[in-house]
Every structure is written in C-alpha cells, then in structure tokens.
Design an enzyme around this catalytic site. Structure first.
Site: not given
Ligand code: APR
Length: 322
Positions: A34, A83, A119-120, A176, A13-15, A11
C-alpha cells in the site's frame, strides 16, 4: 515444491480480508503493498500473529516498495477508492484510473510474469487500463466481478427457496454495473431449474413466480449499492475478497473451474478486443478458454446493453487521456 507467492496491491478493506483468507487456505506467501506507510506492515503482522491459533504456515509481509513483489505468481489489485452512498462505480473513474496507471507500471516492471486479478472499480475499465499499461498478456490479466455477482444471485435464490446455497448454480454475465445480466434460464438447484422450483412454491402461479424472479434479478444488479448504503463509509469487502480468492485458487491449483470472469474477448459474443464478464475456464494458463453460451433474444439484447455501458466507460476513460 516451493510455496507460491501472491502480491496484494492495496491494503485496505478488501486487501486485508484477502490476506487473511489466503493465509487461512495456505494458498501462498503474501506480500501486501500500500502507499500508506506502516499500515500494510501492521495488517500483515496482525494476521501473522494468528498463525498459531489458526494453524497456517505462510509468510506474510507488508511493504510500500513495489520491488518486494518480485517473483510473484499472482497479483490481486484493490488499489483505489471505494464508493460512497449515492455514487455509481463509474463515478470513481478519474481517481481510480490515475491510481491504476501507477499500479500497472509498478506491477509490469516488478512482476511481469504474474497472473493478475483486478478488483478495483469501475472494474471493466480498470482491467482494460491495467492490461494496456502493464503489457502483461491478455490471458493473464482478468477482473473479478462475475463470481461475486453470481454468488449474490445464488444467495438470494437460496433464501427465497429455503434451500442450501451449496446446491445453487447461477451465473451473471456482462459488465460489473447495473446493466449486468443474471442468467435466469440457466439458474438451477442441483440441475433443477429455479424457474420450476418457484412455480412449485407458488403452486403454478407463473406470474407470481416471474415477479419473484424479476425481483431477485433486480436486487442482484444493485446488490453492491445496497451494501454501500448500509456501510456508509465504503463498499463490500468480505464477498469481493472471497470471490477473488476462488479465482486465484483455480489458477494456482490448475482447477480449471468455469467461472464468470471479466476476460478479454476475441470474437466471442460478437466482441473483438474487449474485456467483458463471460464464463471462462481458469487454470494454470490463466484464462484458458472463454465459453460462448447460446443466448436467447432477450439475453442477447441485455448483454448488448451491458456491452454498450462498458464501451461508454472505456471510451470516457480514453477521452480522459488514459
Ligand atoms: N497504490 C497502491 N495502493 C493505493 C494507491 C496506489 N496508488 N492509492 C490508494 N491505494 C490504497 C489505499 O491506501 C487503500 O488502503 O488502496 C486501498 C483501498 O482500500 P479501501 O479504501 O479500503 O477500499 P476497498 O474497500 O478495499 O476497495 C478497493 O475495490 O471493490 C473495489 O470499488 C472498490 O475501487 C474499490 C477497490
């Protein structure tokens, strides 16, 4: 007809953008998961409270419990670290593989019939790991990268030519990462080759036209890094979310769009048992078909290079015990 259900795992930035876009399109009810307590509940409450203004009728809820994703038609995964400046996507491997393993167990147990879009990053490795651990069939598990890479390439082409991006069609294949393969030969504006439009613009100066195209190809390959460098605290989030929603919509509405997708190859492009960015038809059965384009020698060798890069990351991941 009952509404569809989408679970968003991660949840951040992308979520958050995914949840808002899906609500605006009334594509499905949304569960945002999340591990951070209260945050997904807060984000979904915030989005739901705009429903009167934006006029959407979907239910939104936040959760920290995997059980709430039961009955999901589709799952989009963004769990994991993004990243920071100077990092490659592959630098995220160990951390995100640990997270992806947990996520795959949770999804495999609670939403085994769902379609899944990962997407990760590092994308190609994360999709491979998710499928292996969750046990969800290959045609239902895919990754989002190519739609975004292609949109970036198309945007640069539209800017360069001063034409509407709506008419630009350009596809990027491969992994990618910086070895991705933007297909110059197939890029067109409503059927007119971009190479021809560039030559017109530069009054027949083929060398200049090639130089400009090469620069756009190069910018596409490192476009994610360009955003990371500017944001400083994370990576792109609006455009990856839009791209995954386009894939989700094609599946849930059985649109059968031909989209570059990180899909499981079984013999196509000389690859067997391997995920790679390839053109695929997305419909009610998930990845319904991988389309094998004819590539020239240069494109083939670029794709081979990309395949090797993906094989290396997947190999590293396996050596790490995942
Ligand atoms: N289970 C669920 N969520 C998790 C877990 C987990 N085990 N570990 C971390 N998270 C959550 C974090 O709490 C955070 O809210 O994943 C979320 C990631 O969000 P951001 O850090 O804002 O990253 P975001 O920009 O959304 O990118 C997510 O997509 O494009 C790729 O490289 C990017 O790997 C990254 C992913």
């Amino acid at each position: 007809m009952s509404r569809k259900k989408i679970a968003l795992i991660g949840g951040g930035q992308i979520g958050g953008v995914l949840a808002q876009l899906i609500a605006l399109k009334e594509l499905a009810d949304i569960v945002l998961f999340d591990i951070v307590e209260d945050m997904p509940q807060g984000k979904t409450l915030d989005i739901a409270e705009a429903s009167r203004v934006d006029g959407f009728d979907v239910s939104l809820s936040g959760t920290n419990d995997y059980k709430d994703m039961a009955g999901s038609d589709l799952v989009i995964i963004t769990a994991g670290l993004p990243r920071k400046p100077g990092m490659s996507r592959d630098d995220l491997l160990t951390t995100n593989a640990k997270i992806m393993k947990q996520v795959a167990e949770g999804v495999g147990e609670n939403a085994p019939n769902a379609f899944v879009i990962v997407i990760s990053n590092p994308l190609d490795a994360m999709v491979t790991l998710f499928q292996k651990v969750s046990g969800i069939p290959h045609h239902k598990v895919m990754g989002q990268a190519g739609v975004l890479d292609s949109s970036r390439f198309s945007t640069f082409i539209a800017w360069e030519l001063g034409l509407s991006v709506k008419d630009v069609n350009a596809m990027v294949l491969g992994g990618h990462g910086d070895t991705m393969v933007p297909l110059v030969r197939y890029a067109n504006v409503n059927g007119v080759p971009v190479t021809e439009l560039l030559e017109l613009k530069y009054e027949g100066d083929k060398e200049k036209a090639k130089e400009v195209m090469d620069a756009m190809v190069q910018r596409t390959k490192v476009a994610g890094g360009e955003v990371v460098k500017l944001l400083k605290t994370g990576s792109a989030f609006y455009s990856p979310a839009s791209s995954a929603v386009a894939m989700a919509e094609s599946i849930l509405k059985d649109q059968k769009r031909l989209l570059p997708t990180c899909a499981f190859c079984e013999g196509q492009y000389g690859l067997d048992g391997f995920y790679l960015g390839v053109p695929a038809v997305l419909g009610a059965n998930g990845v319904e078909k991988v389309i094998e384009l004819s590539l020239d020698e240069t494109e083939k060798s670029m794709l081979e290079n990309s395949v090797n890069a993906v094989k290396n990351v997947v190999g590293d991941m396996e050596r790490l015990g995942f």
